[in-house]
Design an enzyme around this catalytic site. Structure first.
Site, PDB file in Angstrom:
ATOM      1  N   GLU A  48      67.460   4.094  28.869  1.00 29.03           N
ATOM      2  CA  GLU A  48      66.618   4.488  27.731  1.00 29.03           C
ATOM      3  C   GLU A  48      67.465   4.816  26.506  1.00 29.03           C
ATOM      4  OE1 GLU A  48      63.443   3.397  27.802  1.00 29.03           O
ATOM      5  OE2 GLU A  48      63.086   4.663  29.540  1.00 29.03           O
ATOM      6  N   ASP A  51      69.492   0.474  24.199  1.00 28.36           N
ATOM      7  CA  ASP A  51      69.445  -0.893  23.635  1.00 28.36           C
ATOM      8  C   ASP A  51      70.044  -0.962  22.237  1.00 28.36           C
ATOM      9  OD1 ASP A  51      67.166   0.348  22.463  1.00 28.36           O
ATOM     10  OD2 ASP A  51      65.816  -1.323  22.895  1.00 28.36           O
ATOM     11  N   SER A  82      41.395  -8.428  15.582  1.00 30.54           N
ATOM     12  CA  SER A  82      41.763  -7.755  16.819  1.00 30.54           C
ATOM     13  C   SER A  82      40.586  -6.946  17.328  1.00 30.54           C
ATOM     14  CB  SER A  82      42.956  -6.848  16.544  1.00 30.54           C
ATOM     15  OG  SER A  82      43.010  -5.845  17.517  1.00 30.54           O
ATOM     16  N   ALA A 159      51.230   4.433  25.148  1.00 31.62           N
ATOM     17  CA  ALA A 159      51.630   4.976  26.451  1.00 31.62           C
ATOM     18  C   ALA A 159      53.095   4.714  26.747  1.00 31.62           C
ATOM     19  CB  ALA A 159      50.763   4.373  27.549  1.00 31.62           C
ATOM     20  N   GLY A 160      53.797   4.106  25.801  1.00 31.92           N
ATOM     21  CA  GLY A 160      55.197   3.777  26.055  1.00 31.92           C
ATOM     22  C   GLY A 160      55.330   2.542  26.929  1.00 31.92           C
ATOM     23  N   SER A 164      53.076  -3.018  21.573  1.00 31.45           N
ATOM     24  CA  SER A 164      53.491  -3.741  20.357  1.00 31.45           C
ATOM     25  C   SER A 164      54.285  -4.999  20.705  1.00 31.45           C
ATOM     26  CB  SER A 164      54.279  -2.834  19.415  1.00 31.45           C
ATOM     27  OG  SER A 164      55.376  -2.254  20.075  1.00 31.45           O
ATOM     28  N   GLU A 196      58.953  -5.917  14.047  1.00 36.28           N
ATOM     29  CA  GLU A 196      58.798  -4.485  14.302  1.00 36.28           C
ATOM     30  C   GLU A 196      59.713  -3.662  13.385  1.00 36.28           C
ATOM     31  OE1 GLU A 196      57.710  -3.774  18.071  1.00 36.28           O
ATOM     32  OE2 GLU A 196      57.969  -1.612  18.001  1.00 36.28           O
ATOM     33  N   ASP A 208      62.217  -4.145  24.446  1.00 37.74           N
ATOM     34  CA  ASP A 208      60.815  -4.406  24.768  1.00 37.74           C
ATOM     35  C   ASP A 208      60.483  -5.892  24.635  1.00 37.74           C
ATOM     36  OD1 ASP A 208      60.859  -1.678  24.875  1.00 37.74           O
ATOM     37  OD2 ASP A 208      59.797  -1.386  22.986  1.00 37.74           O
TER      38      ASP A 208
HETATM   39  C1  GLA Z   1      61.191   2.058  22.404  1.00 33.73           C
HETATM   40  C2  GLA Z   1      61.913   0.979  21.624  1.00 33.73           C
HETATM   41  C3  GLA Z   1      62.988   0.285  22.466  1.00 33.73           C
HETATM   42  C4  GLA Z   1      63.889   1.308  23.131  1.00 33.73           C
HETATM   43  C5  GLA Z   1      63.061   2.400  23.807  1.00 33.73           C
HETATM   44  C6  GLA Z   1      63.920   3.490  24.360  1.00 33.73           C
HETATM   45  O1  GLA Z   1      60.448   1.475  23.437  1.00 33.73           O
HETATM   46  O2  GLA Z   1      60.996   0.003  21.175  1.00 33.73           O
HETATM   47  O3  GLA Z   1      63.722  -0.592  21.655  1.00 33.73           O
HETATM   48  O4  GLA Z   1      64.807   1.854  22.214  1.00 33.73           O
HETATM   49  O5  GLA Z   1      62.123   2.974  22.933  1.00 33.73           O
HETATM   50  O6  GLA Z   1      64.704   3.020  25.402  1.00 33.73           O
END
Ligand code: GLA
Length: 418
Positions: A48, A51, A82, A159-160, A164, A196, A208
């Protein structure tokens, strides 16, 4: 919501998003789309905030998907609709330049252009269309037809789980085929990230989009974020009788503001002080020197990145050597590092992780950018109802909003549905 057997949660109804996108397209245009393309959300198993530090990540695509139903049009305009917005947004393709003017000029969506009113959701698909221009010089010669796009999604938003990146992946896949661009999945991931970063203004990394574009069933994407080399890592969760339980806290996050950007700046300061291009180049053995050079906060941010990179490498090795039941400690250490050193967890996420572990989860950690969103727990199939109940009870006891619990399955990347 009561606990249901894991199997009831394991698969989103096949084609739900694709059907909804096609219905919306019909409403929008009165005709059938030329095609429907979809791309998945993702969960991150481990790695986490590594990246954007040129490090390593190990995400997997999930069964929840976003679909884009699309057709070419002849008037050089792009219209996006949408299911999560009442009104479609329409602009001339040539005006995308004005909406998203130049490299590195990320700014709030509401400032995008004089007189333009582009809602944030529309900046994702429009931003992808704009970003493809940089990859395809023919755009400048005006060879691209206009396009209608209708988007629907069953990826939970906020929600993570990268709703997107799923929009970007579905839109990019549709435009790639309709415009005959012939771009590979990595190029489409890069276009999504550019949308993004520069169209939406969220300073995120590439994880992502790469997870969305390169996901495979039953496997995670091991990605070197410096070289963009990937390796598919078999997870074997189902074979081992394991489920990935998502505990969505319902606390919404936004990475275009606040804490995410601050963490990134800390990392950049750390790399500069240590004289390296990125924290990828710092090892655990360098940490004592980092402690001397940095203040306490920046040092702890650096320590998270350096140890997290190592944990990703260790997880890949442990999966190969000992299988998925052996990775629990690495997931737990990752969460502790995010909670204590990187400080991106919240009480709801800590409660989710602690409760899942106390009720038999093999490992658990928050996933994604933090400050809200979801945790994942690796849980024996038979224990999913009990762990879910315990988490709900703990949330109720702490006075938190009711969490949303469901299982996710490592799934394949983009496809053409229709
Ligand atoms: C978000 C960002 C990713 C990454 C994560 C954390 O999802 O879009 O690029 O930095 O947070 O790991």
């Amino acid at each position: 919501m009561t606990a249901a057997p894991a199997a009831a949660h394991a698969e989103a109804p096949a084609g739900t998003a694709a059907t909804a996108a096609r219905d919306l397209f019909r409403d929008l245009t009165g005709s059938e789309p030329a095609g429907v393309w979809s791309a998945p959300g993702r969960a991150n198993l481990i790695g986490e905030h590594t990246d954007y530090n040129d490090g390593f990540v190990l995400p997997f695509a999930i069964q929840h998907r976003t679909a884009a139903a699309a057709s070419l049009r002849t008037d050089g305009r792009i219209r996006v609709a949408s299911t999560f917005a009442a009104e479609p947004v329409e602009v001339a393709l040539d005006d995308l330049e004005t909406l998203f003017p130049s490299v590195g000029s990320a700014r709030p969506v509401h400032d995008l252009a004089e007189g333009a009113d582009v809602p944030e959701w529309a900046a994702y698909p429009l931003g992808v269309a704009w970003a493809l221009r940089a990859l395809v010089p023919a755009w400048a010669a005006g060879t691209f037809a206009g396009v209608d796009i209708a988007i629907a999604s069953d990826v939970p938003v906020g929600a993570g789980l990268s709703s997107s990146a799923a929009i970007e992946g579905a839109t990019g896949s549709a435009l790639n085929e309709l415009w005959g661009l012939g771009l590979d999945p990595v190029a489409l991931a890069q276009a999504g990230r550019r949308a993004e970063n520069e169209a939406v203004g969220a300073p995120t990394g590439i994880m992502d989009q790469m997870a969305t574009m390169l996901g495979q069933a039953d496997a995670a994407v091991f990605l070197d974020c410096r070289t963009l080399e990937t390796r598919s890592i078999p997870l074997g969760f189902a074979e081992a009788g394991l489920e990935v339980l998502v505990i969505d806290t319902g606390v919404k996050h936004a990475h275009s503001t606040g804490g995410y950007r601050e963490r990134r700046e800390s990392c950049e300061r750390g790399a500069a002080a240590l004289g390296v291009p990125a924290l990828r180049d710092v090892t655990v053995a360098d940490l004592p020197r980092a402690a001397e050079l940095l203040d306490d906060v920046d040092f702890r941010r650096v320590r998270h990145i350096v140890t997290e990179n190592q944990r990703v490498l260790d997880t890949v090795a442990v999966l190969a050597e000992r299988g998925p039941r052996a990775i629990g400690d690495l997931l737990v250490a990752s969460h502790a590092s995010m909670r204590d050193d990187f400080e991106i967890s919240i009480p709801e996420l800590d409660t989710a992780v602690d409760t899942a572990l106390a009720h038999g989860a093999i490992g658990a950690r928050m996933t994604g950018g933090g400050f809200g969103g979801a945790a994942i727990a690796l849980v024996d199939h038979a224990l999913v109802p009990a762990v879910s109940e315990a988490v709900r009870a703990a949330f109720a006891g702490a006075g938190f909003a009711e969490p949303h619990l469901f299982t996710v399955v490592p799934s394949a990347g983009p496809r053409r549905d229709v």
